[in-house]
Design a protein around this motif. Structure first.
Motif, PDB file in Angstrom:
ATOM      1  N   HIS A 244       0.833  -1.199   0.000  1.00  0.00           N
ATOM      2  CA  HIS A 244       0.000   0.000   0.000  1.00  0.00           C
ATOM      3  C   HIS A 244       0.874   1.259   0.000  1.00  0.00           C
ATOM      4  N   ASP A 245       0.444   2.266  -0.756  1.00  0.00           N
ATOM      5  CA  ASP A 245       1.149   3.548  -0.774  1.00  0.00           C
ATOM      6  C   ASP A 245       0.979   4.255   0.560  1.00  0.00           C
ATOM      7  N   ILE A 246       2.054   4.875   1.039  1.00  0.00           N
ATOM      8  CA  ILE A 246       2.015   5.632   2.293  1.00  0.00           C
ATOM      9  C   ILE A 246       1.654   7.085   1.979  1.00  0.00           C
ATOM     10  N   ASN A 247       0.807   7.682   2.827  1.00  0.00           N
ATOM     11  CA  ASN A 247       0.419   9.080   2.596  1.00  0.00           C
ATOM     12  C   ASN A 247       0.774  10.013   3.750  1.00  0.00           C
ATOM     13  N   LEU A 248       1.081   9.475   4.947  1.00  0.00           N
ATOM     14  CA  LEU A 248       1.391  10.325   6.097  1.00  0.00           C
ATOM     15  C   LEU A 248       2.616   9.809   6.834  1.00  0.00           C
ATOM     16  N   THR A 249       3.473  10.726   7.271  1.00  0.00           N
ATOM     17  CA  THR A 249       4.572  10.405   8.186  1.00  0.00           C
ATOM     18  C   THR A 249       4.561  11.428   9.312  1.00  0.00           C
ATOM     19  N   GLN A 250       4.946  10.991  10.516  1.00  0.00           N
ATOM     20  CA  GLN A 250       4.976  11.923  11.645  1.00  0.00           C
ATOM     21  C   GLN A 250       5.930  11.403  12.715  1.00  0.00           C
ATOM     22  N   PHE A 251       6.922  12.219  13.094  1.00  0.00           N
ATOM     23  CA  PHE A 251       7.850  11.855  14.162  1.00  0.00           C
ATOM     24  C   PHE A 251       7.241  12.164  15.525  1.00  0.00           C
ATOM     25  N   SER A 252       7.587  11.339  16.520  1.00  0.00           N
ATOM     26  CA  SER A 252       7.234  11.660  17.901  1.00  0.00           C
ATOM     27  C   SER A 252       8.053  12.866  18.345  1.00  0.00           C
ATOM     28  N   PRO A 253       7.589  13.626  19.352  1.00  0.00           N
ATOM     29  CA  PRO A 253       8.311  14.836  19.781  1.00  0.00           C
ATOM     30  C   PRO A 253       9.749  14.573  20.211  1.00  0.00           C
ATOM     31  N   ASN A 254      10.030  13.368  20.754  1.00  0.00           N
ATOM     32  CA  ASN A 254      11.398  13.079  21.179  1.00  0.00           C
ATOM     33  C   ASN A 254      12.247  12.453  20.073  1.00  0.00           C
ATOM     34  N   GLY A 255      11.665  12.272  18.886  1.00  0.00           N
ATOM     35  CA  GLY A 255      12.413  11.773  17.747  1.00  0.00           C
ATOM     36  C   GLY A 255      12.719  10.290  17.775  1.00  0.00           C
ATOM     37  N   LYS A 256      12.192   9.563  18.750  1.00  0.00           N
ATOM     38  CA  LYS A 256      12.520   8.140  18.884  1.00  0.00           C
ATOM     39  C   LYS A 256      11.593   7.225  18.095  1.00  0.00           C
ATOM     40  N   PHE A 257      10.491   7.790  17.614  1.00  0.00           N
ATOM     41  CA  PHE A 257       9.524   6.966  16.896  1.00  0.00           C
ATOM     42  C   PHE A 257       9.010   7.708  15.672  1.00  0.00           C
ATOM     43  N   LEU A 258       8.700   6.936  14.642  1.00  0.00           N
ATOM     44  CA  LEU A 258       8.093   7.461  13.428  1.00  0.00           C
ATOM     45  C   LEU A 258       6.786   6.718  13.201  1.00  0.00           C
ATOM     46  N   ALA A 259       5.698   7.449  13.061  1.00  0.00           N
ATOM     47  CA  ALA A 259       4.405   6.853  12.742  1.00  0.00           C
ATOM     48  C   ALA A 259       4.116   7.077  11.266  1.00  0.00           C
ATOM     49  N   THR A 260       3.591   6.053  10.603  1.00  0.00           N
ATOM     50  CA  THR A 260       3.249   6.157   9.191  1.00  0.00           C
ATOM     51  C   THR A 260       1.846   5.601   8.970  1.00  0.00           C
ATOM     52  N   ALA A 261       1.150   6.174   7.998  1.00  0.00           N
ATOM     53  CA  ALA A 261      -0.176   5.690   7.629  1.00  0.00           C
ATOM     54  C   ALA A 261      -0.210   5.483   6.121  1.00  0.00           C
ATOM     55  N   ASP A 262      -0.925   4.435   5.691  1.00  0.00           N
ATOM     56  CA  ASP A 262      -1.007   4.169   4.259  1.00  0.00           C
ATOM     57  C   ASP A 262      -2.431   4.357   3.744  1.00  0.00           C
ATOM     58  N   MET A 263      -2.603   4.182   2.447  1.00  0.00           N
ATOM     59  CA  MET A 263      -3.876   4.479   1.800  1.00  0.00           C
ATOM     60  C   MET A 263      -4.975   3.478   2.163  1.00  0.00           C
ATOM     61  N   SER A 264      -4.621   2.405   2.838  1.00  0.00           N
ATOM     62  CA  SER A 264      -5.640   1.466   3.312  1.00  0.00           C
ATOM     63  C   SER A 264      -6.122   1.829   4.713  1.00  0.00           C
ATOM     64  N   GLY A 265      -5.462   2.797   5.363  1.00  0.00           N
ATOM     65  CA  GLY A 265      -5.813   3.189   6.723  1.00  0.00           C
ATOM     66  C   GLY A 265      -4.957   2.550   7.795  1.00  0.00           C
ATOM     67  N   ALA A 266      -4.004   1.708   7.414  1.00  0.00           N
ATOM     68  CA  ALA A 266      -3.128   1.051   8.398  1.00  0.00           C
ATOM     69  C   ALA A 266      -2.123   2.042   8.963  1.00  0.00           C
ATOM     70  N   VAL A 267      -1.867   1.946  10.277  1.00  0.00           N
ATOM     71  CA  VAL A 267      -0.910   2.814  10.958  1.00  0.00           C
ATOM     72  C   VAL A 267       0.185   1.943  11.561  1.00  0.00           C
ATOM     73  N   LEU A 268       1.435   2.236  11.206  1.00  0.00           N
ATOM     74  CA  LEU A 268       2.578   1.514  11.773  1.00  0.00           C
ATOM     75  C   LEU A 268       3.427   2.453  12.608  1.00  0.00           C
ATOM     76  N   LEU A 269       4.051   1.881  13.628  1.00  0.00           N
ATOM     77  CA  LEU A 269       4.976   2.619  14.485  1.00  0.00           C
ATOM     78  C   LEU A 269       6.371   2.043  14.286  1.00  0.00           C
ATOM     79  N   TRP A 270       7.334   2.914  14.018  1.00  0.00           N
ATOM     80  CA  TRP A 270       8.725   2.526  13.788  1.00  0.00           C
ATOM     81  C   TRP A 270       9.570   3.057  14.942  1.00  0.00           C
ATOM     82  N   GLU A 271      10.474   2.224  15.449  1.00  0.00           N
ATOM     83  CA  GLU A 271      11.458   2.712  16.417  1.00  0.00           C
ATOM     84  C   GLU A 271      12.612   3.310  15.626  1.00  0.00           C
ATOM     85  N   PHE A 272      12.880   4.610  15.855  1.00  0.00           N
ATOM     86  CA  PHE A 272      13.790   5.341  14.989  1.00  0.00           C
ATOM     87  C   PHE A 272      15.086   5.662  15.712  1.00  0.00           C
ATOM     88  N   ASP A 273      16.206   5.300  15.098  1.00  0.00           N
ATOM     89  CA  ASP A 273      17.533   5.615  15.633  1.00  0.00           C
ATOM     90  C   ASP A 273      18.225   6.540  14.644  1.00  0.00           C
TER      91      ASP A 273
END
Length: 230
Positions: free
Chosen positions: A145-174
């Protein structure tokens, strides 16, 4: 849609500067936390990055713009950029540019493009593209699925992404090894494309809010507070 981004002076309540994209129309924009860069998403799927400098003139603070780069026009799915009424489209700056200047851009087939300067010099600055794949062996995935949204957490440790199906994933970001980032967990699949995705704005906040064209959803325990504060 207008082809410019207008910067409005609060003091004079007038347009201080217009950032021209020279493309079809502005879909969205994102300002870096140090207010030195604006990333502008065009409805054709391209993204341009502009530097902003400030000076004091007779009318007070003045802003000047210099176009840095237009990244290739296929970087953002056109389905996301052209569905303004129902679907959001947003790129996210890493919140601590003094550590690393980095922009996470939604892209096609479950991937995120990380844009970083190829050199410290601002003269004719080029931006490197690195891809994050929204899938891991046996783990959470955006699949194709194509991704349409990205958003970092305020502390920069996580990245949230959403795709065109409505799925939301959380990434641990280093930030020291950003290209090694993989999805940590799947929060939910809302079944409709999201209009926006927002973290709480305190460094210890542990929740996300997602909106569609008609509803909003809250994820109060996106990650544990212990994990956030580690």
């Amino acid at each position: 849609m207008e082809p410019d981004v207008s910067i409005i002076s609060i003091e004079s309540n007038s347009v201080d500067q217009k950032i021209s994209t020279a493309n079809l129309g502005v879909r969205n924009f994102s300002l870096s936390s140090d207010s030195k860069y604006i990333a502008v998403i065009d409805i054709d799927g391209s993204i341009s990055i502009h530097s902003i400098s400030y000076s004091t003139g007779v009318d007070g603070l003045r802003i000047s713009q210099r176009d840095l780069v237009s990244v290739n026009s296929n970087i953002i799915p056109k389905e996301a950029t052209r569905s303004a009424g129902e679907v959001g489209c947003k790129a996210a700056w890493y919140p601590f540019p003094s550590e690393k200047l980095l922009l996470a851009v939604p892209s096609a087939k479950g991937s995120v493009v990380l844009l970083t300067p190829s050199s410290a010099s601002t003269a004719d600055r080029k931006w490197d593209e690195n891809f994050l794949l929204g899938s891991s062996e046996g783990g959470p995935s955006h699949h194709e699925h194509d991704i349409n949204l990205t958003q970092f957490s305020p502390n920069g440790k996580f990245l949230a992404t959403a795709d065109m199906s409505g799925a939301v994933l959380l990434w641990e970001f280093d930030i020291t090894t950003p290209t090694a980032t993989t999805p940590l967990l799947s929060l939910t699949s809302i079944t409709n494309p999201l209009h926006d995705l927002v973290w709480g704005q305190l460094s210890t906040d542990n929740y996300l809010i997602a909106t569609t064209s008609n509803d909003w959803y809250q994820f109060p325990d996106a990650v544990s507070y212990t994990h956030l504060r580690a």
